[in-house]
Structures are given as C-alpha cells and as structure tokens.
Write an enzyme that holds these catalytic residues in place. Structure first.
Site, PDB file in Angstrom:
ATOM      1  N   ASP A  18     -31.005  34.205  15.279  1.00 18.73           N
ATOM      2  CA  ASP A  18     -31.647  33.096  15.964  1.00 18.73           C
ATOM      3  C   ASP A  18     -32.786  33.633  16.811  1.00 18.73           C
ATOM      4  O   ASP A  18     -32.759  34.795  17.229  1.00 18.73           O
ATOM      5  CB  ASP A  18     -30.649  32.345  16.852  1.00 18.73           C
ATOM      6  CG  ASP A  18     -31.176  30.964  17.201  1.00 18.73           C
ATOM      7  OD1 ASP A  18     -31.019  30.053  16.374  1.00 18.73           O
ATOM      8  OD2 ASP A  18     -31.790  30.811  18.268  1.00 18.73           O
ATOM      9  N   ARG A  68     -25.918  24.809   7.705  1.00 19.79           N
ATOM     10  CA  ARG A  68     -24.778  23.894   7.613  1.00 19.79           C
ATOM     11  C   ARG A  68     -24.748  23.002   6.387  1.00 19.79           C
ATOM     12  O   ARG A  68     -23.718  22.398   6.104  1.00 19.79           O
ATOM     13  CB  ARG A  68     -24.736  23.017   8.874  1.00 19.79           C
ATOM     14  CG  ARG A  68     -24.235  23.765  10.082  1.00 19.79           C
ATOM     15  CD  ARG A  68     -24.510  22.992  11.352  1.00 19.79           C
ATOM     16  NE  ARG A  68     -25.943  22.923  11.578  1.00 19.79           N
ATOM     17  CZ  ARG A  68     -26.500  22.379  12.650  1.00 19.79           C
ATOM     18  NH1 ARG A  68     -25.762  21.822  13.572  1.00 19.79           N
ATOM     19  NH2 ARG A  68     -27.807  22.376  12.782  1.00 19.79           N
ATOM     20  N   ARG A  96     -34.343  27.898   7.222  1.00 15.02           N
ATOM     21  CA  ARG A  96     -32.922  27.582   7.472  1.00 15.02           C
ATOM     22  C   ARG A  96     -32.122  27.518   6.180  1.00 15.02           C
ATOM     23  O   ARG A  96     -31.206  26.699   6.047  1.00 15.02           O
ATOM     24  CB  ARG A  96     -32.776  26.260   8.221  1.00 15.02           C
ATOM     25  CG  ARG A  96     -33.276  26.283   9.640  1.00 15.02           C
ATOM     26  CD  ARG A  96     -32.179  26.753  10.578  1.00 15.02           C
ATOM     27  NE  ARG A  96     -32.682  26.919  11.933  1.00 15.02           N
ATOM     28  CZ  ARG A  96     -32.506  26.031  12.908  1.00 15.02           C
ATOM     29  NH1 ARG A  96     -31.822  24.955  12.694  1.00 15.02           N
ATOM     30  NH2 ARG A  96     -32.997  26.277  14.102  1.00 15.02           N
ATOM     31  N   ARG A 148     -18.792  30.392   9.088  1.00 15.16           N
ATOM     32  CA  ARG A 148     -18.944  30.138  10.512  1.00 15.16           C
ATOM     33  C   ARG A 148     -17.594  29.859  11.163  1.00 15.16           C
ATOM     34  O   ARG A 148     -17.311  30.335  12.263  1.00 15.16           O
ATOM     35  CB  ARG A 148     -19.880  28.964  10.741  1.00 15.16           C
ATOM     36  CG  ARG A 148     -20.405  28.955  12.156  1.00 15.16           C
ATOM     37  CD  ARG A 148     -21.214  27.726  12.441  1.00 15.16           C
ATOM     38  NE  ARG A 148     -20.385  26.771  13.147  1.00 15.16           N
ATOM     39  CZ  ARG A 148     -20.849  25.870  13.975  1.00 15.16           C
ATOM     40  NH1 ARG A 148     -22.136  25.771  14.181  1.00 15.16           N
ATOM     41  NH2 ARG A 148     -20.047  25.054  14.587  1.00 15.16           N
TER      42      ARG A 148
HETATM   43  O1  CP3 Z   1     -33.909  30.272   8.135  1.00 13.20           O
HETATM   44  C1  CP3 Z   1     -32.803  30.855   8.152  1.00 13.20           C
HETATM   45  O2  CP3 Z   1     -31.917  30.641   7.304  1.00 13.20           O
HETATM   46  C2  CP3 Z   1     -32.563  31.936   9.192  1.00 13.20           C
HETATM   47  C3  CP3 Z   1     -31.833  31.589  10.350  1.00 13.20           C
HETATM   48  C4  CP3 Z   1     -32.456  30.883  11.537  1.00 13.20           C
HETATM   49  C5  CP3 Z   1     -31.662  30.155  12.461  1.00 13.20           C
HETATM   50  N1  CP3 Z   1     -32.426  29.791  13.518  1.00 13.20           N
HETATM   51  C6  CP3 Z   1     -30.238  29.901  12.279  1.00 13.20           C
HETATM   52  C7  CP3 Z   1     -29.623  28.795  13.037  1.00 13.20           C
HETATM   53  C8  CP3 Z   1     -33.750  30.882  12.050  1.00 13.20           C
HETATM   54  C9  CP3 Z   1     -35.018  31.464  11.439  1.00 13.20           C
HETATM   55  C10 CP3 Z   1     -33.717  30.194  13.301  1.00 13.20           C
HETATM   56  C11 CP3 Z   1     -34.888  30.023  14.174  1.00 13.20           C
HETATM   57  C12 CP3 Z   1     -34.818  29.086  15.298  1.00 13.20           C
HETATM   58  N2  CP3 Z   1     -33.791  28.909  16.191  1.00 13.20           N
HETATM   59  C13 CP3 Z   1     -35.893  28.279  15.732  1.00 13.20           C
HETATM   60  C14 CP3 Z   1     -37.267  28.269  15.123  1.00 13.20           C
HETATM   61  C15 CP3 Z   1     -37.294  27.601  13.818  1.00 13.20           C
HETATM   62  C16 CP3 Z   1     -37.192  26.101  13.874  1.00 13.20           C
HETATM   63  O3  CP3 Z   1     -36.223  25.594  13.299  1.00 13.20           O
HETATM   64  O4  CP3 Z   1     -38.076  25.484  14.449  1.00 13.20           O
HETATM   65  C17 CP3 Z   1     -35.463  27.557  16.867  1.00 13.20           C
HETATM   66  C18 CP3 Z   1     -36.267  26.539  17.646  1.00 13.20           C
HETATM   67  C19 CP3 Z   1     -34.139  27.982  17.153  1.00 13.20           C
HETATM   68  C20 CP3 Z   1     -33.296  27.577  18.306  1.00 13.20           C
HETATM   69  C21 CP3 Z   1     -32.072  26.913  17.840  1.00 13.20           C
HETATM   70  N3  CP3 Z   1     -31.040  27.537  17.181  1.00 13.20           N
HETATM   71  C22 CP3 Z   1     -31.724  25.546  17.963  1.00 13.20           C
HETATM   72  C23 CP3 Z   1     -32.594  24.494  18.625  1.00 13.20           C
HETATM   73  C24 CP3 Z   1     -30.473  25.389  17.355  1.00 13.20           C
HETATM   74  C25 CP3 Z   1     -29.640  24.142  17.266  1.00 13.20           C
HETATM   75  C26 CP3 Z   1     -30.200  23.352  16.126  1.00 13.20           C
HETATM   76  C27 CP3 Z   1     -29.190  22.519  15.420  1.00 13.20           C
HETATM   77  O5  CP3 Z   1     -29.573  22.098  14.320  1.00 13.20           O
HETATM   78  O6  CP3 Z   1     -28.079  22.303  15.911  1.00 13.20           O
HETATM   79  C28 CP3 Z   1     -30.078  26.629  16.835  1.00 13.20           C
HETATM   80  C29 CP3 Z   1     -28.841  26.930  16.083  1.00 13.20           C
HETATM   81  C30 CP3 Z   1     -28.979  27.461  14.712  1.00 13.20           C
HETATM   82  N4  CP3 Z   1     -29.791  28.503  14.374  1.00 13.20           N
HETATM   83  C31 CP3 Z   1     -28.252  27.053  13.556  1.00 13.20           C
HETATM   84  C32 CP3 Z   1     -28.642  27.892  12.515  1.00 13.20           C
HETATM   85  C33 CP3 Z   1     -28.107  27.905  11.097  1.00 13.20           C
HETATM   86  C34 CP3 Z   1     -27.194  25.961  13.528  1.00 13.20           C
HETATM   87  C35 CP3 Z   1     -25.982  26.591  14.117  1.00 13.20           C
HETATM   88  C36 CP3 Z   1     -24.693  26.040  13.607  1.00 13.20           C
HETATM   89  O7  CP3 Z   1     -24.241  25.061  14.224  1.00 13.20           O
HETATM   90  O8  CP3 Z   1     -24.142  26.608  12.657  1.00 13.20           O
END
Ligand code: CP3
Length: 355
Positions: free
Chosen positions: A77, A31, A27, A40
C-alpha cells in the site's frame, strides 16, 4: 535472476515495438477475487497481509494465474511509508485507512523521522524479492509509491478525506511548513523506490491519486515539483535494463504537458481524457497508460469488448500504449468480466502493431 520471458510492458513504456498492447489492471490483486479474500482472511488483516512477504507474494501472483496479464504489481500500500515514519497506520472495516498520530502541527512535522528501508520497510523489500523469485521471469514486477502530496493528504487528515480541509488549511496558512513536510516525504519516497529497485522492481509507478484536487498553480508547486524531485533521484537502470517510471495523477488531464516534462517515461491517464488528444499533446516525450473507465467492467462482455476496441482506436497505431483501467478495479466486479477485458486487449490490439 531469470531473463524476462514477456517484456512487452517494459518495451511499451519505452515506446519500443511490441506484438500486442500490454495490459495490467490497477488493484489487480484485490477484493473482487475470491482467492484474494481467502488469503486475506488467512492473514488476519490487510496490514498483516502486507507485512507477510509470503502472503503478499501469493496475492500478487493470483491475478496472473487467472489472466494473461503482462505485469505483476507488488502487493502493498502507499501508506506503508507514513506508517514507517511513525504515524501508526490501521484500517477499519468499511472506513479505509486511519493514522493514530496524524501530522497536524509544526512540532509534528519537525518530529518526523526518515524511515529506515531495512528496519522499518524491510518487509516490503522481502516481498519484492520473494515475488521476483516466484515470477521466475514470467512478466516484469512493478514497484510503486504514493506521491508526496497524496501521502500528505492522508498524513495531515489522518484518514481519507472528501474536501481536504486540514491539509489544504496547512497549505494555505503555512506553505513553508507544507514544503518541509513534502520535502521529507519526497526523500523517504525516493529511498523507498530505490530500495524496491535494488530488491528487484523492474518498473516504478507513482500514484498521485489526489493531485487533481489542486488548482493548476498548487498542483505545480505542491505535487508535481516533488514528483520531479523524486524522479531526479531514482535509479533508472537495473540488471542491464532501463527501469521505466510511470507518473499517474488522477484528474490531472489539464496538466499533461507539464507532467510529460517531469522526466518520467510514461503517464497514467484516467478515463476523463481521450487518448488521441492525450497522445497529440505529449507527442513522443512519454508513453501513455490507461484508460478504460473501471465501470465498463460492470457491462456485458460484448460491451466490454466494444469499449476496449474504442480505447485501442483512440490511441491508434504503434507502440507507447500500456492498456489499463483509468483507476483501480472495483471490489464488486465479476472476475470473468476482468478476463474478458484482458483477453480483448491482446486479441483486438494486434492490427495496431503490424508493420
Ligand atoms: O494494484 C495492485 O494490485 C497493488 C496493490 C495496491 C493497493 N493499494 C492494495 C490495497 C496499490 C497500488 C495501492 C495504492 C493505494 N493505496 C492508493 C493509490 C492508488 C489509488 O487507488 O488511487 C491509495 C490512495 C491507497 C490508500 C488506500 N489503501 C485506501 C484509500 C484503501 C481503502 C480502499 C478501499 O477500497 O477500501 C486502501 C486499502 C487497500 N489497498 C486495499 C487493497 C487491495 C483493500 C484492502 C482490503 O480490504 O483488502
């Protein structure tokens, strides 16, 4: 395509010698960075950001402008695949991902179609190509997907979940149906990862965020077996180099040996393990990626450096270690602390690679 100027990540994932331990952060585009929040806001929503190759490229590169990271990871994602299978992904502020059409019946499983990599997921491949062009060989680009089990938890629950009532209900009551679902998702993920390699991804990571919620037997049958199926179907070479595959099961510390036999090149390790033990258990079968507790970054710069030193010491001498956090960086982290972390890895790891 320009030759790689920094290939430490690829070398370490294949256990080849390196000058210092490569480092990136799960990640890393997110944020905690004000520039990410600005892009964003410009995009409108998180999904609009994912679906714009130019903006996805911009946020992918942002952490590399701040820190001497050894890898870029595609900004996207894991839930793009179920979205492309027709589930209707959307995000609500503060509540995480949701699907308008969760998969909760036999009819819904049977109706699931294979996504088309061009028509339904072409925006991801466009982002990969745009990022490769923009990186111009600075560091390798990691492509990724979710594991079939982890994707299935969101597909069946329709959102994030605490106890996985619906998806585990399906697994216990209708194991055959669960297998049909996991097989469909595995085939979609294999095609998705191969399309990312064709578009320019130079390493791949499979995120099994919820594999650790399973019993040992269910982990083997409902998560690991499908990751093995995917690994068997992947293109492992592109542009004359191996494309290493990293498998990360959060909470999977009990099952390292089985994971090391899956055919992958490296295992992602969360912070609940000591790397010395992990290394002893996997031997020379795979490289290890991890495993600083992400909460370490709340501590003072001095404490961050001490903890980095400890993780380096636990892995010990030689290649085969990619430094990372044990899970994603938290949104509240001070970006300066992330910088202290990355620089400490390079500075303190040099002695481990001499001779
Ligand atoms: O690592 C990176 O920089 C690459 C980007 C990346 C994102 N999601 C961006 C993201 C990667 C590799 C993921 C994978 C992902 N997405 C996983 C597996 C990895 C882990 O963290 O366990 C999972 C379970 C998801 C599903 C997902 N996407 C969730 C549960 C959420 C909400 C989480 C939260 O913190 O609010 C997301 C959204 C998400 N994916 C964000 C980002 C930067 C936050 C979105 C935002 O509000 O800007």
């Amino acid at each position: 395509m320009s030759p790689l100027k920094n290939d430490r990540l690829l070398r370490a994932l294949l256990r080849e010698p390196v000058d210092v331990t490569p480092v990136w952060m799960m990640r890393q585009a997110g944020r905690y960075l004000p520039e990410y929040r600005a892009t964003r806001a410009k995009a409108g929503s998180f999904m609009d950001l994912c679906k714009s190759p130019e903006l996805a490229c911009e946020v992918t590169i942002q952490p590399l402008e701040r820190y001497p990271l050894d890898a870029a990871i595609l900004f996207s994602d894991i839930l793009t695949v179920p979205d492309a299978m027709g589930l209707g992904l959307y995000f609500t502020e503060g509540e995480g991902p949701k699907f308008t059409h969760p998969v909760q019946s036999e009819a819904a499983v049977n109706a699931l179609g294979m996504p088309d990599m061009q028509d339904d997921l072409g925006y991801v491949m466009d982002a990969v190509r745009t990022i490769r062009h923009e990186l111009d060989g600075r560091v390798p680009l990691i492509g990724f997907s979710g594991s079939p089990w982890t994707l299935a938890t969101y597909m069946v629950e329709g959102s994030s979940s605490k106890n996985f009532a619906k998806v585990k209900g399906m697994m216990f009551n209708s194991p055959q149906l669960m297998h049909v679902l996991l097989d469909k998702v595995s085939r979609a993920v294999t095609a998705y990862l191969n399309a990312q390699v064709d578009a320019g991804a130079q390493a791949l990571m499979i995120f099994d965020t919820w594999g650790g919620a399973l019993t040992p037997q269910h982990y083997q049958t409902f998560s690991l077996a499908y990751m093995e199926q995917i690994v068997r179907g992947l293109k492992r070479e592109a542009e004359g180099r191996k494309v290493p595959v990293i498998l990360f099961t959060k909470g999977g510390g009990l099952w390292l040996e089985q994971m090391a036999d899956s055919g992958c090149d490296a295992l992602g390790i969360d912070w609940t393990l000591n790397l010395a033990d992990a290394r002893r258990r996997v031997g020379d079968r795979v490289a290890l990626q991890g495993n600083l507790d992400p909460c370490t970054l709340y501590a003072s710069p001095q404490r961050i450096r001490e903890e980095v030193a400890q993780v380096l010491e636990s892995y010990g001498k030689g290649s085969g270690h990619v430094f990372n956090l044990g899970h994603g960086i938290h949104p509240e982290i001070d970006p300066e602390h992330a910088g202290v972390f990355v620089e400490a890895v390079h500075e303190l790891s040099r002695p481990y690679h001499l001779g």
